[in-house]
Write a protein that holds these residues in place. Structure first.
Motif, short mmCIF file in Angstrom:
data_model
loop_
_atom_site.label_atom_id
_atom_site.label_comp_id
_atom_site.label_asym_id
_atom_site.label_seq_id
_atom_site.Cartn_x
_atom_site.Cartn_y
_atom_site.Cartn_z
N VAL A 363 0.87 -1.12 -0.07
CA VAL A 363 -0.01 -0.11 -0.02
C VAL A 363 0.86 1.20 -0.11
O VAL A 363 0.62 2.19 -0.79
N GLU A 364 1.78 1.32 0.91
CA GLU A 364 3.05 2.46 0.95
C GLU A 364 3.48 2.62 -0.41
O GLU A 364 3.99 3.80 -0.74
N ARG A 369 -5.55 -0.44 -1.93
CA ARG A 369 -5.44 -1.24 -0.53
C ARG A 369 -6.11 -2.39 -0.71
O ARG A 369 -5.79 -3.59 -0.39
N GLU A 370 -7.34 -2.37 -1.42
CA GLU A 370 -8.00 -3.78 -1.59
C GLU A 370 -7.30 -4.64 -2.56
O GLU A 370 -7.33 -6.01 -1.97
N ALA A 371 -6.74 -4.17 -3.47
CA ALA A 371 -6.19 -5.22 -4.32
C ALA A 371 -4.94 -5.46 -3.64
O ALA A 371 -4.51 -7.01 -3.67
N ALA A 372 -4.06 -4.83 -2.90
CA ALA A 372 -2.93 -5.45 -2.01
C ALA A 372 -3.26 -6.48 -1.16
O ALA A 372 -2.78 -7.49 -0.87
N GLN A 377 -3.45 -12.02 0.57
CA GLN A 377 -4.20 -13.10 1.17
C GLN A 377 -4.19 -14.27 0.12
O GLN A 377 -4.05 -15.31 0.64
N ARG A 378 -4.17 -14.12 -1.08
CA ARG A 378 -4.28 -15.41 -2.19
C ARG A 378 -2.83 -16.00 -1.83
O ARG A 378 -2.55 -17.17 -1.80
N ALA A 379 -1.81 -15.24 -1.74
CA ALA A 379 -0.27 -15.80 -1.47
C ALA A 379 -0.29 -16.61 -0.12
O ALA A 379 0.24 -17.74 -0.14
#
Length: 435
Positions: A363-364, A369-372, A377-379
């Motif tokens: 994000v930084e 934010r949602e995509a990150a 989460q998938r990883a």
């Protein structure tokens, strides 16, 4: 309270012998005040002062013919006195002038013992928290690995809980350290208020500002509530230690003596019995607090419904709380901490506990934010299901990671302000607490 859970110094305050000795002390002080007022002749006061405390056996014997404990005590106390002296004992007083004033004295001394014990527990928790301030361990939410923290921070939280409990108990001590010597229905019709002031001052007690015939029972309920809160705080600490001693966790262990045997059937067992005992005693304290609240509402100027309850809950609660706090200090002092096992448990999920750091780094660096979040989460899900390290699954998703990102020390680098808060405990001492 059964002897198994009684420390001698607290139990000694709650014996029948101690109770009657306290009653005799109140009677002597009241007679002394009456002598100063010119009511009791000095010669008779000397006789009253010299009278021995009657034995429990004699009081019980006389109670059989009176069905009244206080009258039996007074009969036993005065039976060796000349009648001219005996007639001045208990002059102008009613039963609970004696009972409640003596009880206030016993409660105050009991609270002092408990406050000293709680102060020792607080001191040990602060010392162990400072010792392990930089010992990384995994924090768990919902019982599931969350992010790294430190074992010192865990202990600091429990130290502050004890600190708050000491404050509550200090206030409760002030509430119960009162007496009343005001005669029937609290009107001072047959006794000077000076007697009450004299006796309570000598015993270190305050006075009930508007007496009925007993000390108000909301005071005792406040004490039992403070004991229940303290017990629950100790239980919280003990429960954490129980959970950390589970075989699959094994981050801490209670101190063991060479005589320790954990099971009658399984020689290998090393059970968290001390922690479990502390948790069990907290249930007694909470139950007794409920009974104390039931005692608050008495009929009119007094009734006797509270008496039988208090004969159980007051000594039991103070003795149990004192044992619990003392044993908790022993547990904390002797606790064996496995820093290696804590580090091993951090690594057990192969980096999953660092997912938040990776997510925030993305994000930084400019990611949505949602995509990150979804990417990390998938990883993480792939790492959990495949048993691969999180770093590998992240790289498979073109997320670059460094060794510094996936390390517990990253989560422990901004905690100086927390340690400074811990140090404030040393500057905000309660009475009876010496750190």
């Amino acid at each position: 309270m059964i002897e198994r859970y009684a420390r001698p110094e607290m139990a000694a305050l709650w014996t029948e012998e101690a109770k009657y000795a306290s009653w005799a002390e109140v009677e002597v002080l009241a007679s002394t005040a009456q002598a100063e007022l010119g009511v009791v002749p000095e010669a008779d006061l000397d006789v009253i002062r010299a009278a021995p405390v009657p034995t429990v056996a004699r009081i019980r014997e006389l109670e059989l013919t009176r069905d009244h404990e206080i009258l039996a005590f007074l009969a036993a106390y005065t039976e060796a006195m000349p009648q001219d002296s005996a007639r001045w004992v208990h002059h102008g007083m009613t039963s609970y002038d004696l009972v409640d004033t003596a009880l206030g004295h016993t409660l105050a001394r009991s609270c002092d013992l408990l406050l000293t014990a709680a102060g020792e527990l607080l001191r040990v928790l602060v010392e162990r928290a400072e010792e392990h301030w930089d010992t990384p361990c995994i924090a768990r939410t919902h019982g599931i690995h969350a992010e790294p923290t430190s074992f010192g921070q865990k202990l600091a939280g429990h130290a502050f809980a004890v600190h708050r409990s000491v404050g509550r108990l200090t206030a409760a001590r002030e509430a119960v350290a009162v007496g009343t010597i005001s005669g029937p229905v609290g009107t001072y019709a047959h006794i000077s208020p000076y007697v009450e002031e004299f006796v309570c001052a000598r015993l270190g007690l305050g006075v009930e500002p508007v007496p009925t015939q007993v000390v108000a029972r909301d005071r005792h309920a406040q004490l039992l509530a403070a004991l229940a809160a303290l017990g629950s705080v100790v239980e919280h600490f003990a429960l954490e230690m129980r959970l950390l001693q589970r075989t699959e966790v094994a981050e801490v262990e209670e101190a063991r003596t060479s005589a320790y045997q954990g099971s009658s059937a399984m020689p290998h067992k090393r059970n968290p019995t001390s922690s479990e005992r502390l948790c069990g005693l907290a249930r007694i304290l909470r139950a007794n607090a409920g009974a104390a609240y039931e005692n608050v509402a008495l009929w009119h100027e007094r009734d006797l419904a509270h008496s039988s309850v208090e004969r159980v809950i007051l000594p039991d609660s103070l003795i149990a709380a004192h044992y619990q706090v003392t044993a908790a200090a022993e547990l904390a002092r002797g606790l064996r901490v496995s820093a290696d096992r804590m580090r091993s448990n951090i690594d057990a999920t192969r980096g999953l506990v660092y997912s938040s750091a990776v997510y925030l780094d993305l994000v930084e660096s400019g990611a949505d934010r949602e995509a990150a979040y979804r990417l990390v989460q998938r990883a993480a899900t792939e790492a959990w299901q495949s048993g691969r390290p999180l770093a590998d699954t992240l790289r498979a998703h073109d997320v670059p990671v460094t060794e510094g990102q996936l390390a517990p020390e990253r989560f422990l680098g901004n905690r100086s302000h927390l340690k400074s808060r811990l140090e404030t405990i040393r500057k905000e001492l309660h009475p009876h607490v010496d750190l």
